[in-house]
Enzyme design. Structure first.
Site, short mmCIF file in Angstrom:
data_model
loop_
_atom_site.label_atom_id
_atom_site.label_comp_id
_atom_site.label_asym_id
_atom_site.label_seq_id
_atom_site.Cartn_x
_atom_site.Cartn_y
_atom_site.Cartn_z
N LYS A 149 0.85 -1.20 0.00
CA LYS A 149 0.00 0.00 0.00
C LYS A 149 0.88 1.25 0.00
CE LYS A 149 -4.22 -1.78 0.71
NZ LYS A 149 -5.40 -1.47 -0.10
N LYS A 256 -13.89 -7.44 -6.92
CA LYS A 256 -14.30 -7.73 -5.53
C LYS A 256 -15.79 -8.06 -5.57
CE LYS A 256 -10.77 -4.94 -3.33
NZ LYS A 256 -10.34 -3.58 -2.95
MG MG Z 1 -7.04 -1.69 -4.09
#
Ligand code: MG
Length: 346
Positions: A149, A256
């Site tokens: 991240k 997702k």
């Molecule tokens: Mg992402």
């Protein structure tokens, strides 16, 4: 996941029950757009007329542009103890996650035979400097794809850490970066210049999905730099995937399932376009993960390492999916017991 033949008719009805949950993570999840201590949602149980039971999960992430918990709670109140396939399909498009959870439960079925025995998984690294120690540990346990991240700290510090991180990777490894939309054009360009001659598999959501001119900016960045880009937050509203396919998106689509209202239609469109996809966790419980992983195993096209290196995730391990390993086996998915999660929520 195969749609059960019993739901081909719009009039098929189910006995509907759900249980709301609020589950702290083992450690708060940190990303560019949030610091996240817990997950909220519902586990959905649909019982068909032949007593078959299907499971789904409703787990909105308002920061992604989906509905919030209150909006879903209101809609759930209006659903009776019995609902039909037609009612599920008529839930407003805005309630993306409610649709996704009910769809998953209504289409829940056994995995087909002839599917791959296992799929590779990317290890999720923490943001910032802690990634350095973690990458070594994860590499030792066999991972070769890592996700870091970024967009969380000062850009100069993070670019320095990128070099250290790449130096720590075993040869042949791939690193994917996820900016969660944190960069503006200038910062995205600085990163992509730096990534150009490095083994970066792709950069996920470099600029925010809802920023002005985001589509042109993302298409421009994808054309100007060699590192592939992936869309994540850009893909949750109804019609998003179709719009990006129509715009000729040359990069990767992060899928997702828990955040896709009408996943069967979207997956069909992506498969027809031979899109490159990454099936990824939305930090759901094992129930939502089971729906997503079932879709991943059934995906007909090329896919990259799964974004499911997230477990152990919850403070209470009863809600976790299979522990993080470099591969997820089909048996691991078949072994997930939604009823155990359901019973743990009494
Ligand atoms: Mg992402």
């Amino acid at each position: 996941m195969e749609r059960a033949s019993t739901i081909s008719s719009q009039s098929v009805s189910f006995r509907f029950e759900c249980r709301r949950y609020r589950l702290p993570f083992r450690a708060p999840m940190r990303a560019a757009n949030r610091n996240w201590p817990e997950r909220e949602g519902w586990i959905v149980r649909l019982e068909g007329e032949n007593a078959s039971v299907g499971w789904g999960e409703v787990a909105p992430i308002p920061e992604f542009g989906t509905e919030n918990m209150e909006e879903d709670a209101e809609a759930i109140q209006t659903l009776g103890p019995t609902i039909t396939q037609a009612e599920i399909e008529s839930i407003p498009g805005k309630l993306t996650c409610l649709r996704a959870g009910l769809w998953a439960a209504a289409s829940d079925g056994k995995l087909r035979t002839g599917l791959p025995g296992f799929l590779p998984v990317a290890a999720l690294l923490p943001a910032g400097r802690p990634a350095l120690a973690e990458v070594v540990a994860r590499a030792e346990s066999g991972f070769r794809v890592f996700k870091w991240k970024v967009g969380v700290a000062d850009i100069g510090d993070e670019l320095g850490l990128l070099d250290d991180l790449l130096a720590a990777l075993p040869s042949g490894s791939k690193l994917r970066l996820d900016a969660n939309g944190a960069w503006d054009r200038r910062r995205a360009e600085r990163w992509l210049e730096r990534c150009a001659d490095r083994p970066i598999e792709f950069v996920e959501q470099p600029v925010a999905a809802d920023s002005k001119g985001a589509q042109d900016l993302l298409l421009g960045l994808a054309a100007d730099y060699p590192t592939p880009l992936a869309l994540d937050e850009s893909l949750v509203r109804a019609g998003d995937a179709e719009r990006w396919l129509g715009a000729g998106w040359p990069g990767i689509f992060v899928v997702k399932i828990s955040l896709f209202g009408g996943a069967d239609r979207v997956l069909g469109q992506l498969a027809a376009a031979k899109a490159r996809v990454v099936f990824s966790s939305a930090l759901e419980t094992a129930v939502g993960a089971r729906s997503s992983l079932s879709a991943a195993f059934a995906w007909p096209g090329v896919q990259l390492a799964l974004g499911f290196g997230v477990w152990p995730l919850f403070a209470d391990p009863k809600f976790d999916g299979p522990a993080s390993a470099p591969f997820i086996r089909r048996e691991d998915v078949e072994r997930i017991d939604p009823e155990a999660v359901w019973n743990a929520l009494i």
